[in-house]
Design an enzyme around this catalytic site. Sequence first.
Site, short mmCIF file in Angstrom:
data_model
loop_
_atom_site.label_atom_id
_atom_site.label_comp_id
_atom_site.label_asym_id
_atom_site.label_seq_id
_atom_site.Cartn_x
_atom_site.Cartn_y
_atom_site.Cartn_z
N ASN A 149 0.81 -1.23 0.00
CA ASN A 149 0.00 0.00 0.00
C ASN A 149 0.84 1.28 0.00
O ASN A 149 0.44 2.28 -0.60
CB ASN A 149 -1.02 -0.01 1.15
CG ASN A 149 -0.37 -0.02 2.50
OD1 ASN A 149 0.66 -0.65 2.70
ND2 ASN A 149 -0.94 0.69 3.43
N GLU A 247 3.45 -5.04 12.41
CA GLU A 247 2.56 -3.89 12.19
C GLU A 247 1.44 -4.38 11.30
O GLU A 247 1.66 -4.64 10.11
CB GLU A 247 3.33 -2.75 11.50
CG GLU A 247 4.51 -2.23 12.30
CD GLU A 247 4.10 -1.52 13.58
OE1 GLU A 247 2.92 -1.11 13.68
OE2 GLU A 247 4.93 -1.41 14.47
N CYS A 281 -3.19 1.88 6.30
CA CYS A 281 -3.60 1.22 7.54
C CYS A 281 -4.18 2.21 8.54
O CYS A 281 -4.92 1.82 9.44
CB CYS A 281 -2.42 0.49 8.15
SG CYS A 281 -1.00 1.56 8.40
N GLU A 455 7.44 0.70 16.06
CA GLU A 455 8.49 1.22 15.18
C GLU A 455 8.66 2.70 15.48
O GLU A 455 7.97 3.27 16.31
CB GLU A 455 8.08 1.02 13.72
CG GLU A 455 7.91 -0.44 13.34
CD GLU A 455 7.64 -0.64 11.86
OE1 GLU A 455 6.97 0.20 11.24
OE2 GLU A 455 8.12 -1.66 11.32
P1 NAD Z 1 -0.01 -9.20 3.26
O1 NAD Z 1 0.01 -9.64 4.69
O2 NAD Z 1 -0.76 -10.01 2.29
O3 NAD Z 1 1.48 -9.11 2.68
C1 NAD Z 1 2.47 -8.32 3.29
C2 NAD Z 1 3.84 -8.89 2.93
O4 NAD Z 1 3.96 -10.18 3.51
C3 NAD Z 1 4.06 -9.06 1.43
O5 NAD Z 1 5.39 -8.76 1.11
C4 NAD Z 1 3.78 -10.55 1.23
O6 NAD Z 1 4.43 -11.11 0.12
C5 NAD Z 1 4.33 -11.13 2.52
N1 NAD Z 1 3.76 -12.43 2.90
C6 NAD Z 1 2.57 -12.96 2.53
N2 NAD Z 1 2.42 -14.20 3.05
C7 NAD Z 1 3.54 -14.43 3.79
C8 NAD Z 1 3.98 -15.54 4.57
N3 NAD Z 1 3.24 -16.65 4.72
N4 NAD Z 1 5.18 -15.44 5.20
C9 NAD Z 1 5.93 -14.32 5.09
N5 NAD Z 1 5.58 -13.25 4.33
C10 NAD Z 1 4.39 -13.31 3.70
O7 NAD Z 1 -0.50 -7.68 3.31
P2 NAD Z 1 -0.79 -6.73 2.06
O8 NAD Z 1 -2.08 -7.15 1.47
O9 NAD Z 1 0.43 -6.63 1.23
O10 NAD Z 1 -0.96 -5.31 2.81
C11 NAD Z 1 -2.15 -4.84 3.33
C12 NAD Z 1 -2.22 -5.06 4.82
O11 NAD Z 1 -1.13 -4.41 5.45
C13 NAD Z 1 -3.45 -4.46 5.46
O12 NAD Z 1 -3.97 -5.38 6.39
C14 NAD Z 1 -2.93 -3.23 6.17
O13 NAD Z 1 -3.69 -2.79 7.27
C15 NAD Z 1 -1.59 -3.68 6.59
N6 NAD Z 1 -0.71 -2.54 6.86
C16 NAD Z 1 -0.38 -2.27 8.16
C17 NAD Z 1 0.42 -1.16 8.44
C18 NAD Z 1 0.82 -0.84 9.86
O14 NAD Z 1 1.75 -0.07 10.03
N7 NAD Z 1 0.17 -1.37 10.86
C19 NAD Z 1 0.89 -0.36 7.40
C20 NAD Z 1 0.53 -0.68 6.09
C21 NAD Z 1 -0.27 -1.78 5.83
#
Ligand code: NAD
Length: 475
Positions: A149, A247, A281, A455
């Site tokens: 995102n 996060e 997020c 963080e």
């Molecule tokens: P996601 O969890 O699908 O993927 C995030 C990352 O994790 C990607 O690089 C993905 O390839 C990797 N990943 C996926 N499966 C994995 C596994 N089994 N083991 C290790 N790595 C793996 O999330 P997304 O769809 O890319 O992002 C959106 C989400 O991120 C939303 O839920 C949003 O709220 C959250 N987000 C949180 C923050 C925060 O600071 N709290 C900031 C931005 C986004």
Amino acid sequence: MHRFRHWIDGQARDAAGGRWLDVHDPANAQAYAQVAAGDAADVELAVAAAQAAFPAWSALPHSERARWLEALASALETRLEDFAQAESRDAGKPIRLAREAEIPRAVSNLRFFAHAATQFASESHHGQAGLNYTLRAPLGVVATISPWNLPLYLFTWKIAPALAAGNTVVAKPSEVTPATASMLGELAAEIGFPHGVLNIVHGLGPEVGESLVRHPAVRAISFTGSTAVGQRIAGIAAPLLRKVSLELGGKNPTLVFADSDWRAHLDTLVRSAFQNSGQICLCGSRVLIERSIYDEVRDALVERAQALKIGEPADESTALGPLVSQAHYDKVLAALKRARGEGGRVLCGGHALDRPGWYVAPTVIEGLGPDCASNREEIFGPVVTLQAFDDDAQALALANAGDYGLSASVWTRDLARAHRLAAQLRVGMVWVNTWLQRDLRTPFGGVGASGLGREGGAEAMRFFTDAKNVGLHLG
Ligand code: NAD
């Protein structure tokens, strides 16, 4: 077609298995590039490079590590427009958002932690138990895993403190938006960044991400992404006793009180709901409004949502671009269907746009209570729900309903109320009469299903170091 490669030991590399994944332009749903589909073999190479680079990098004086991070920040700054264009295309982000907010923030992340490298200090205690001082040593090889995102913004938010603290890094960007991380790897190579210190491995989460989490030489994992994946990573890392920072998702409340200057703040209120098509997020996806002003605020929000200019990300006047991927588009449309099924009244939007690409109209929904899935589960799209409250206690109960606890914003002129609520809201971050105004020194993170750890500033420097106490007898 352009191909985004890994950056391992200062070199661009194809995936060991020779596989590629398509990368799509969200504005037309067409593949426009490919990215290396890494696996455990690529992770092995990258971790080995990071291990080999660790002794020299961790032994550098702080000022030298700061100099490298500053050099990378400056190089990125000179290429800001290229990176902004690439981010806009890759993620479907309005170009102005990429140019004016996100890539500049990536520069700031690198620069901020360059300073942190020279300013990070540790504690000492002088007293009955003698003189105690705490050493802070880098961990070794650490992994960062980031989402789509805010691609470069969050990528740099993790690698910068890890490097500043003296670690070497294997970073896995999202396979959905690999462009700018790959470009940063190239830029690091161009400025002669020491080989093996920053390695980038592309690919799918279960293949590259999990290989990193399981790798015996990886000492810590800094992850930003969904709660489900965060839980999976926690499950793998726990028996390995590996340090994790998680996060995760959010379902953030926006509390609008009758005494607030809400009309003057309408721009920010609308941004907090819809910026980046709600794919931040920290977006406020549950708008809680004091009943006496409910109708007025609702009508104003609907009017402003309908007036948002939706269009090509590359168009300078676009306020809202498409969603990032087919999978995410399907998820948001399914959430809209569910909201209707739960009895929600869609006041505007509620549908996809009849054009190529993954566009969803900004949507405002009312008539849904705190227990329905629409108000409990993260949608992560241009969708907000409205709920009315009668007093502070009800506002707080609605705000705290649900499992997430990332952030909240409170809109009131009553400072005592603002402070009281700030203390009682079950979240990691509260904004009063503002939203997403960030001081990089402050702790960043959530509670409950929104994550574990913090963080930002010294918190990040502490996460990426091990503390060792030394006690001296003074008698
Ligand atoms: P996601 O969890 O699908 O993927 C995030 C990352 O994790 C990607 O690089 C993905 O390839 C990797 N990943 C996926 N499966 C994995 C596994 N089994 N083991 C290790 N790595 C793996 O999330 P997304 O769809 O890319 O992002 C959106 C989400 O991120 C939303 O839920 C949003 O709220 C959250 N987000 C949180 C923050 C925060 O600071 N709290 C900031 C931005 C986004």
